[in-house]
Design an enzyme around this catalytic site. Structure first.
Site, mmCIF file in Angstrom:
data_model
loop_
_atom_site.group_PDB
_atom_site.id
_atom_site.type_symbol
_atom_site.label_atom_id
_atom_site.label_comp_id
_atom_site.label_asym_id
_atom_site.label_seq_id
_atom_site.Cartn_x
_atom_site.Cartn_y
_atom_site.Cartn_z
ATOM 1 N N GLY A 179 44.663 30.712 34.601
ATOM 2 C CA GLY A 179 45.841 30.392 35.412
ATOM 3 C C GLY A 179 47.109 30.398 34.585
ATOM 4 N N ARG A 194 34.973 25.843 23.429
ATOM 5 C CA ARG A 194 36.317 25.248 23.445
ATOM 6 C C ARG A 194 36.489 24.214 22.328
ATOM 7 N NH1 ARG A 194 37.422 24.911 29.950
ATOM 8 N NH2 ARG A 194 38.121 27.058 30.098
ATOM 9 N N LYS A 222 42.762 40.347 45.134
ATOM 10 C CA LYS A 222 43.868 40.246 46.097
ATOM 11 C C LYS A 222 45.224 40.553 45.481
ATOM 12 C CE LYS A 222 41.888 36.520 48.842
ATOM 13 N NZ LYS A 222 42.007 35.065 48.974
ATOM 14 N N GLY A 239 39.499 34.818 32.724
ATOM 15 C CA GLY A 239 38.826 35.131 33.978
ATOM 16 C C GLY A 239 37.912 36.335 33.877
HETATM 17 P P1 AMP Z 1 40.230 38.208 40.705
HETATM 18 O O1 AMP Z 1 39.598 36.847 40.643
HETATM 19 O O2 AMP Z 1 41.388 38.305 41.624
HETATM 20 O O3 AMP Z 1 40.507 38.772 39.333
HETATM 21 O O4 AMP Z 1 39.165 39.151 41.397
HETATM 22 C C1 AMP Z 1 37.938 39.405 40.824
HETATM 23 C C2 AMP Z 1 36.945 39.733 41.890
HETATM 24 O O5 AMP Z 1 37.381 40.867 42.601
HETATM 25 C C3 AMP Z 1 35.603 40.066 41.317
HETATM 26 O O6 AMP Z 1 34.671 39.123 41.769
HETATM 27 C C4 AMP Z 1 35.321 41.450 41.852
HETATM 28 O O7 AMP Z 1 33.974 41.626 42.276
HETATM 29 C C5 AMP Z 1 36.231 41.566 43.025
HETATM 30 N N1 AMP Z 1 36.533 42.977 43.335
HETATM 31 C C6 AMP Z 1 37.060 43.889 42.515
HETATM 32 N N2 AMP Z 1 37.123 45.092 43.105
HETATM 33 C C7 AMP Z 1 36.631 44.945 44.355
HETATM 34 C C8 AMP Z 1 36.429 45.814 45.456
HETATM 35 N N3 AMP Z 1 36.769 47.103 45.378
HETATM 36 N N4 AMP Z 1 35.902 45.310 46.593
HETATM 37 C C9 AMP Z 1 35.565 43.999 46.659
HETATM 38 N N5 AMP Z 1 35.731 43.114 45.666
HETATM 39 C C10 AMP Z 1 36.252 43.572 44.510
#
Ligand code: AMP
Length: 389
Positions: free
Chosen positions: A369, A38, A198, A346
């Protein structure tokens, strides 16, 4: 509305306040910097201002000191590293406002680094008095901290009201250029790949990108809430029960624009190297942990046809082989594409980096974010505050 860039400012003989992102990882009780990425990222803007004959005041937050001085979150080690990188002295201020800082203000070609902004609770409270004190340190304001632009804090928003001109730094400018074009006037076909844990975290992103993109490809755990909404079995896969109706509504509105996985790598265990099978229908007792090969092929075909690609979130549990195959293969396809490619911060950034493909992406956003909010169509306070061109 386009915003003023640091390149539009007359900097000679002026004192410029640059809000940078020096929120670097530290170890050894805050004494040692574990990654100076950074700090390096801020160099072009700092060097540009110095070359133009400005004196530079730098300010950043670091960690969460909760409004009180905390030696473990001091920016002092950063001043040392920055001086090495700039090959010129950097004065470390004992505070970020007040008489002790005012007597150290830099002349042309000099650099002053203020102490952690968050040692004062007024920073996050966006306090007007504190904003005024910060603004009194400079003639001109530049924001190069895109990752903090979604927060209306004194250094990102409040102080701008007390500055004559406020411009985007070179890093911020690049973010606004890529994210701005992709969400308003993209080269077409424009596709978005949205994955992650999610639906609830990314509803606004999906809704907004459905307006601008020709296709929205869904992967990751969030896909299973959509499949459940279609009445398909999802076994033990992650499903947000309270978001099923929302997923139904989104699909009704999106029609064929929204693409969902048609096959899946499923396993009985959430474990690295767990035995798995590829299925079209998720059996009871198993959970889907990655997109399957047919889905991957369909998504890669969309990537190959696209002129603009926006990617945020992994296609599966990419931290755990063999469930990283979908994410990593898609990362390679995005990197190989000649489209304008934008990867949100991320986990998708992590995947691209792990595969060593970062330099084949047109733009990897520095703000997780902030880039999600931008892609949601929300005007970031730190951007809105900047002077219109
Ligand atoms: P996010 O922070 O919302 O981008 O989510 C990322 C996280 O979602 C990562 O740690 C992944 O391991 C998890 N993830 C992605 N696909 C799946 C899945 N099919 N089942 C469980 N966790 C998942």
């Amino acid at each position: 509305m386009a915003k003023l860039s640091v390149r539009d400012l007359s900097l000679a003989g002026k004192r410029v306040f640059i809000r940078v992102d020096f929120n670097v990882p530290l170890t050894n009780g805050g004494q040692e910097i574990t990654s100076d990425k950074r700090i390096r990222a801020s160099l072009p803007t700092i060097q540009y201002c110095l070359e133009q004959g400005a004196g530079v005041v730098l300010a950043s937050h670091l960690g969460r000191p909760k409004g009180k001085p905390n030696a473990e979150m001091s920016l002092a080690p950063i001043a040392v590293r920055l001086a090495e990188l700039l090959k010129r002295p950097v004065t470390m201020a004992p505070d970020c406002v007040g008489a002790s800082v005012e007597k150290l203000l830099p002349g042309p070609g000099e650099v002053l680094l203020l102490e952690n902004l968050r040692f004062h609770a007024e920073e996050e409270a966006n306090d007007a008095g504190f904003s005024k004190q910060l603004a009194a340190l400079c003639d001109l304001y530049v924001n190069d901290a895109f990752g903090s632009a979604h927060r209306a804090h004194a250094s990102t928003e409040g102080m701008v009201a007390f500055c004559t001109q406020a411009a985007a730094g070179l890093l911020m400018d690049k973010e606004l250029e890529y994210l701005g074009k992709a969400t308003t006037n993209p080269d077409r076909p424009c596709i978005a790949i949205i994955g992650g844990a999610k639906v609830s975290d990314k509803i606004e992103v999906i809704v907004n990108l459905l307006k601008v993109c020709d296709r929205v490809l869904i992967g990751g755990a969030m896909a299973y809430t959509f499949l459940r909404a279609l009445g398909q079995p999802t076994g033990k896969s992650l499903v947000e029960e309270d978001k099923i109706q929302l997923a139904k509504d989104l699909m009704a509105e999106a029609g064929p624009k929204l693409m969902l996985p048609t096959d899946h790598a499923v396993s009985e265990k959430f474990e690295a190297n767990a035995p798995f099978q590829v299925v079209n229908t998720i059996p009871d007792g198993t959970m889907a942990l990655d997109i399957g090969p047919a889905t991957l092929a369909a998504y890669v075909a969309e990537v190959n046809a696209a002129k603009t690609i926006i990617w945020n979130g992994p296609m599966g549990v990419f931290e755990m082989p063999p469930f990283d195959v979908g994410t990593m293969s898609l990362a390679r396809a995005v990197a190989a594409s000649s489209a304008i490619s934008i990867v949100g911060g991320g986990d998708s950034e992590k995947a691209i980096k792990t595969a060593g493909l970062s330099d084949q992406i047109s733009h990897v956003s520095t703000g997780g974010g902030a880039s999600l909010e931008f892609l949601s169509g929300i005007e970031l306070p730190g951007v809105a505050a900047l002077t219109d061109k």
